[in-house]
Enzyme design. Structure first.
Site, PDB file in Angstrom:
ATOM      1  N   ILE A   1     -16.692  30.917 -17.760  1.00 19.48           N
ATOM      2  CA  ILE A   1     -16.728  32.357 -16.971  1.00 19.48           C
ATOM      3  C   ILE A   1     -17.667  31.923 -16.209  1.00 19.48           C
ATOM      4  O   ILE A   1     -19.215  31.827 -16.925  1.00 19.48           O
ATOM      5  CB  ILE A   1     -16.438  33.549 -17.558  1.00 19.48           C
ATOM      6  CG1 ILE A   1     -15.464  33.587 -17.929  1.00 19.48           C
ATOM      7  CG2 ILE A   1     -16.463  34.429 -16.398  1.00 19.48           C
ATOM      8  CD1 ILE A   1     -14.147  32.933 -16.648  1.00 19.48           C
TER       9      ILE A   1
ATOM     10  N   HIS B   1      -8.490  33.475 -28.513  1.00 19.94           N
ATOM     11  CA  HIS B   1      -8.844  31.943 -29.150  1.00 19.94           C
ATOM     12  C   HIS B   1      -8.094  31.788 -30.363  1.00 19.94           C
ATOM     13  O   HIS B   1      -7.363  33.003 -31.249  1.00 19.94           O
ATOM     14  CB  HIS B   1      -9.914  32.212 -28.967  1.00 19.94           C
ATOM     15  CG  HIS B   1     -10.096  30.673 -29.945  1.00 19.94           C
ATOM     16  ND1 HIS B   1     -10.316  29.418 -29.469  1.00 19.94           N
ATOM     17  CD2 HIS B   1     -10.707  30.194 -31.140  1.00 19.94           C
ATOM     18  CE1 HIS B   1     -10.978  28.754 -29.846  1.00 19.94           C
ATOM     19  NE2 HIS B   1     -11.125  29.623 -31.172  1.00 19.94           N
TER      20      HIS B   1
HETATM   21  C1  GRF Z   1      -3.263  30.350 -26.449  1.00 22.45           C
HETATM   22  O1  GRF Z   1      -3.270  29.616 -27.604  1.00 22.45           O
HETATM   23  C2  GRF Z   1      -5.240  30.559 -26.429  1.00 22.45           C
HETATM   24  O2  GRF Z   1      -5.181  30.712 -27.375  1.00 22.45           O
HETATM   25  C3  GRF Z   1      -5.452  30.145 -25.903  1.00 22.45           C
HETATM   26  O3  GRF Z   1      -5.609  28.818 -24.888  1.00 22.45           O
HETATM   27  C4  GRF Z   1      -3.709  29.587 -25.289  1.00 22.45           C
HETATM   28  C5  GRF Z   1      -3.061  29.590 -23.725  1.00 22.45           C
HETATM   29  O4  GRF Z   1      -1.865  29.457 -24.686  1.00 22.45           O
HETATM   30  N1  GRF Z   1      -7.079  30.320 -25.033  1.00 22.45           N
HETATM   31  P1  GRF Z   1      -0.275  29.734 -22.692  1.00 22.45           P
HETATM   32  O5  GRF Z   1      -0.720  29.048 -21.954  1.00 22.45           O
HETATM   33  O6  GRF Z   1      -0.935  31.392 -22.835  1.00 22.45           O
HETATM   34  O7  GRF Z   1       1.131  29.939 -23.570  1.00 22.45           O
END
Ligand code: GRF
Length: 220
Positions: free
Chosen positions: A104, A120
């Protein structure tokens, strides 16, 4: 240019959800809104990939979806101008990153101070940083031998996976876990708790003191 609007207690917050992938967290956020666990409206969905599943979620739910990425523009400021135009048009109060793989930039951070959240799939500050996404995170967790992993929702700052932590939840790493099984379990936890972290902001209960996010209790 400051677009951020102070979010008052009990008001509905307009969210932009940014993602590069499947968008399962976006789906869970929309479900939390329907279940009235989250007082918000997803007014727009933005992806840097035109084939991202999250844009399908946008069309399935009649939410405006935009494919916007820097490569579409000759100059970086044209990218930000278009992004700001979209965010303004959809009256966005907060940006929710849900699997968004781009960093970002400062213009967005300045326009939405402490109003951009990320999730995360591990317990930061461990197992984060540039290139730590998807199965790489879970592989590193297993290789390190830690007994617990989990999720971290944090406010976004100028560094990858670095801003003040809003919420963490843990789960056990079992001896027979693989990156794939861990990924599945962690994702379930994300779906349960991302909306809760957003709701703290929707209720105007959060402030940041040094690096700590203080969440006022509902009784005070
Ligand atoms: C998730 O595991 C999140 O923690 C990470 O990216 C993944 C996204 O998954 N930042 P989704 O696209 O919401 O299924």
């Amino acid at each position: 240019m400051v677009l951020a609007i102070l979010i008052g207690v009990n008001s509905r917050v307009n969210l932009a959800v940014f993602g590069s992938g499947n968008g399962s967290n976006c789906r869970a956020i929309l479900q939390a809104i329907r279940d009235k666990r989250l007082s918000a409206t997803v007014t727009v969905i933005v992806s840097d990939r035109n084939d991202a599943g999250i844009l399908k979620i946008a069309s399935e739910n009649d939410i405006p979806g935009y494919w916007i990425c820097k490569e579409q523009y000759e100059h970086k400021n044209q990218f930000f101008d278009n992004l700001f135009r979209v965010l303004k048009q959809h009256k966005v109060d907060m940006i929710i990153l849900a699997g968004y793989l781009r960093k970002i930039g400062p213009p967005l951070l300045e326009a939405y101070p402490e109003r951009i959240l990320n999730i995360h799939p591990a317990l930061l500050p461990a197992f984060g940083g540039k290139g730590m996404y998807g199965l790489r995170v879970h592989r590193a967790v297993i290789e390190s031998g830690v007994k617990v992993t989990g999720i971290t929702v944090h406010i976004v700052d100028g560094e990858y996976d670095h801003g003040p932590i809003v919420l963490q939840k843990t789960l056990e790493v079992c001896d027979d876990d693989t990156p794939e099984t861990l990924s599945e379990k962690v994702l379930q936890l994300e779906h349960r708790y991302y909306a809760q972290a957003i709701q703290y902001f929707a209720e105007g209960r959060c402030h940041v003191h040094q690096r700590r996010v203080i969440i006022r209790s509902t009784n005070s």
